[in-house]
Design a protein around this motif. Sequence first.
Motif, mmCIF file in Angstrom:
data_model
loop_
_atom_site.group_PDB
_atom_site.id
_atom_site.type_symbol
_atom_site.label_atom_id
_atom_site.label_comp_id
_atom_site.label_asym_id
_atom_site.label_seq_id
_atom_site.Cartn_x
_atom_site.Cartn_y
_atom_site.Cartn_z
ATOM 1 N N LEU A 201 0.838 -1.209 0.000
ATOM 2 C CA LEU A 201 0.000 0.000 0.000
ATOM 3 C C LEU A 201 0.870 1.255 0.000
ATOM 4 N N ARG A 202 2.020 1.175 0.682
ATOM 5 C CA ARG A 202 2.968 2.309 0.641
ATOM 6 C C ARG A 202 3.504 2.494 -0.773
ATOM 7 N N ALA A 203 3.729 1.365 -1.465
ATOM 8 C CA ALA A 203 4.237 1.418 -2.844
ATOM 9 C C ALA A 203 3.202 1.968 -3.822
ATOM 10 N N LEU A 204 1.959 2.043 -3.353
ATOM 11 C CA LEU A 204 0.887 2.589 -4.205
ATOM 12 C C LEU A 204 0.480 3.995 -3.776
ATOM 13 N N SER A 205 1.020 4.463 -2.667
ATOM 14 C CA SER A 205 0.604 5.792 -2.208
ATOM 15 C C SER A 205 1.800 6.683 -1.861
ATOM 16 N N GLU A 206 2.380 6.513 -0.684
ATOM 17 C CA GLU A 206 3.431 7.441 -0.240
ATOM 18 C C GLU A 206 4.621 7.494 -1.211
ATOM 19 N N THR A 207 5.109 6.325 -1.625
ATOM 20 C CA THR A 207 6.327 6.309 -2.458
ATOM 21 C C THR A 207 6.132 7.064 -3.783
ATOM 22 N N PRO A 208 5.093 6.740 -4.585
ATOM 23 C CA PRO A 208 4.929 7.515 -5.828
ATOM 24 C C PRO A 208 4.620 8.994 -5.571
ATOM 25 N N LEU A 209 3.873 9.277 -4.510
ATOM 26 C CA LEU A 209 3.545 10.677 -4.227
ATOM 27 C C LEU A 209 4.805 11.467 -3.861
ATOM 28 N N ASN A 210 5.716 10.826 -3.122
ATOM 29 C CA ASN A 210 6.974 11.496 -2.773
ATOM 30 C C ASN A 210 7.816 11.788 -4.012
ATOM 31 N N ILE A 211 7.826 10.851 -4.957
ATOM 32 C CA ILE A 211 8.608 11.052 -6.193
ATOM 33 C C ILE A 211 8.061 12.271 -6.937
ATOM 34 N N VAL A 212 6.739 12.325 -7.052
ATOM 35 C CA VAL A 212 6.116 13.430 -7.796
ATOM 36 C C VAL A 212 6.359 14.758 -7.083
ATOM 37 N N LYS A 213 6.220 14.738 -5.755
ATOM 38 C CA LYS A 213 6.422 15.964 -4.977
ATOM 39 C C LYS A 213 7.861 16.484 -5.170
ATOM 40 N N ARG A 214 8.817 15.553 -5.067
ATOM 41 C CA ARG A 214 10.231 15.926 -5.202
ATOM 42 C C ARG A 214 10.509 16.514 -6.586
ATOM 43 N N ASN A 215 9.942 15.875 -7.623
ATOM 44 C CA ASN A 215 10.209 16.338 -8.981
ATOM 45 C C ASN A 215 9.537 17.666 -9.283
ATOM 46 N N ARG A 216 8.322 17.834 -8.752
ATOM 47 C CA ARG A 216 7.632 19.112 -8.999
ATOM 48 C C ARG A 216 8.387 20.261 -8.336
ATOM 49 N N GLU A 217 8.949 19.961 -7.174
ATOM 50 C CA GLU A 217 9.747 20.973 -6.485
ATOM 51 C C GLU A 217 10.972 21.328 -7.326
ATOM 52 N N LYS A 218 11.605 20.301 -7.895
ATOM 53 C CA LYS A 218 12.806 20.534 -8.721
ATOM 54 C C LYS A 218 12.475 21.294 -9.992
ATOM 55 N N LEU A 219 11.298 21.021 -10.556
ATOM 56 C CA LEU A 219 10.928 21.673 -11.818
ATOM 57 C C LEU A 219 10.377 23.083 -11.587
ATOM 58 N N SER A 220 10.126 23.425 -10.335
ATOM 59 C CA SER A 220 9.578 24.759 -10.063
ATOM 60 C C SER A 220 10.642 25.826 -10.341
ATOM 61 N N PRO A 221 10.236 27.017 -10.794
ATOM 62 C CA PRO A 221 11.237 28.059 -11.094
ATOM 63 C C PRO A 221 11.970 28.561 -9.850
ATOM 64 N N ASN A 222 11.434 28.259 -8.681
ATOM 65 C CA ASN A 222 12.075 28.726 -7.436
ATOM 66 C C ASN A 222 13.164 27.790 -6.936
ATOM 67 N N PHE A 223 13.317 26.658 -7.598
ATOM 68 C CA PHE A 223 14.297 25.672 -7.135
ATOM 69 C C PHE A 223 15.707 26.068 -7.582
ATOM 70 N N ILE A 224 16.648 26.020 -6.621
ATOM 71 C CA ILE A 224 18.054 26.313 -6.967
ATOM 72 C C ILE A 224 18.863 25.006 -6.908
ATOM 73 N N ALA A 225 18.810 24.364 -5.766
ATOM 74 C CA ALA A 225 19.522 23.098 -5.547
ATOM 75 C C ALA A 225 18.795 22.382 -4.419
ATOM 76 N N PRO A 226 19.061 21.090 -4.195
ATOM 77 C CA PRO A 226 18.351 20.418 -3.100
ATOM 78 C C PRO A 226 18.555 21.167 -1.775
ATOM 79 N N GLY A 227 17.469 21.583 -1.161
ATOM 80 C CA GLY A 227 17.533 22.310 0.113
ATOM 81 C C GLY A 227 17.600 23.821 -0.049
ATOM 82 N N ILE A 228 17.773 24.293 -1.268
ATOM 83 C CA ILE A 228 17.849 25.750 -1.501
ATOM 84 C C ILE A 228 16.779 26.147 -2.510
#
Lengths: 106, 246
Positions: free
Chosen positions: B207-234
Amino acid sequence: MPRHVRRRYLALRVLSEQSISKRDVMDAVWNAFLQLFGEHGASQTNLTFIEYNSEKSCGIVRCSHKTVEMVRASIASITEINGKPVAIDILGVSGTLKALREKVLL
Amino acid sequence: MRRFADLHLQPSVKDSDQLNHMVSRASELGYRLVGITLPPNITQEKIRQLQDICKDAGIDLVTRVDLTSKTPNQLLRELRHFRRKFETISVVCTSKAVARQAAKDRRVDLLSFPATSSRRRFFDYAEAELASNALSSLEVDMAPLLSLKSFSRIQLLSSLRKEVAIAKKFGVPVVISSGATNVYLMRGPYEYAALASLFDMAVSFALRALSETPLNIVKRNREKLSPNFIAPGIRIVRRKRNCPDT
């Protein structure tokens, strides 16, 4: 030997382009179960068809509470009946028929 | 209440009827986020149309591309080209060299392996160690498990059991996806969790492989693709006048 066997009722809905009879659904579920878990597994499940409405394509099956996940996996693994593609969804699981009917509004 | 995600739907993008059916069925089955495999040359206008279809069904769309590179160099070229264009990148590892390169590259989100050939499933200890350092996840498609019969299915179950155990040992996240090409191959998240128990995956882990794990991947990538992203943590928190002089 347990005095009382705990049961679970599962509500099903068959997604198919053709009308499917109760017999076909029963055969498909039993075949899927036998393929995945064999005769030993099937002997533990106490799988019984309670009802099936071919107009609504909905039905109810009963099994032992310990084998719910096995029955769920077997039902999910059905991809065709009479050579036509089908999908069987489990709408809900409950310990009593009354609660199941209230839950999924059958 | 859990939010479920299916990161791998493969409808024909040209067939809008099929696309509508698959998206509405995903919504009916309880998914709140779906990833649709898109052709690499898709236009922004087409992506907006897909987003509208998903929005109408109450689902969040994740754009995804499947890379089937033949050599590590080709994979690097394709990653450079597509990473900022798609929210999720999956690499279908058809050779060991490509599998190793994909596992160690932080731009790759999902590692997927051909279901029909157990010899070409390269997810072993070395691959898992590389993947665990690079944050890529192992993707398990369930459609082949439904469509394969007898000996092929037995082989697939055996490979998946081994791979999931290795992934667990090395802490590599596992993502369960449908890989469905039509509505009849789509199942609900609890059905997939039950099917995952066939290769010894505990229901809670599935159930984690169907919810939290894919959602975390998408969240991380959307953050990286956002224009406000500089580097991980910045990231940029304010611009222009709001930013005090230093």
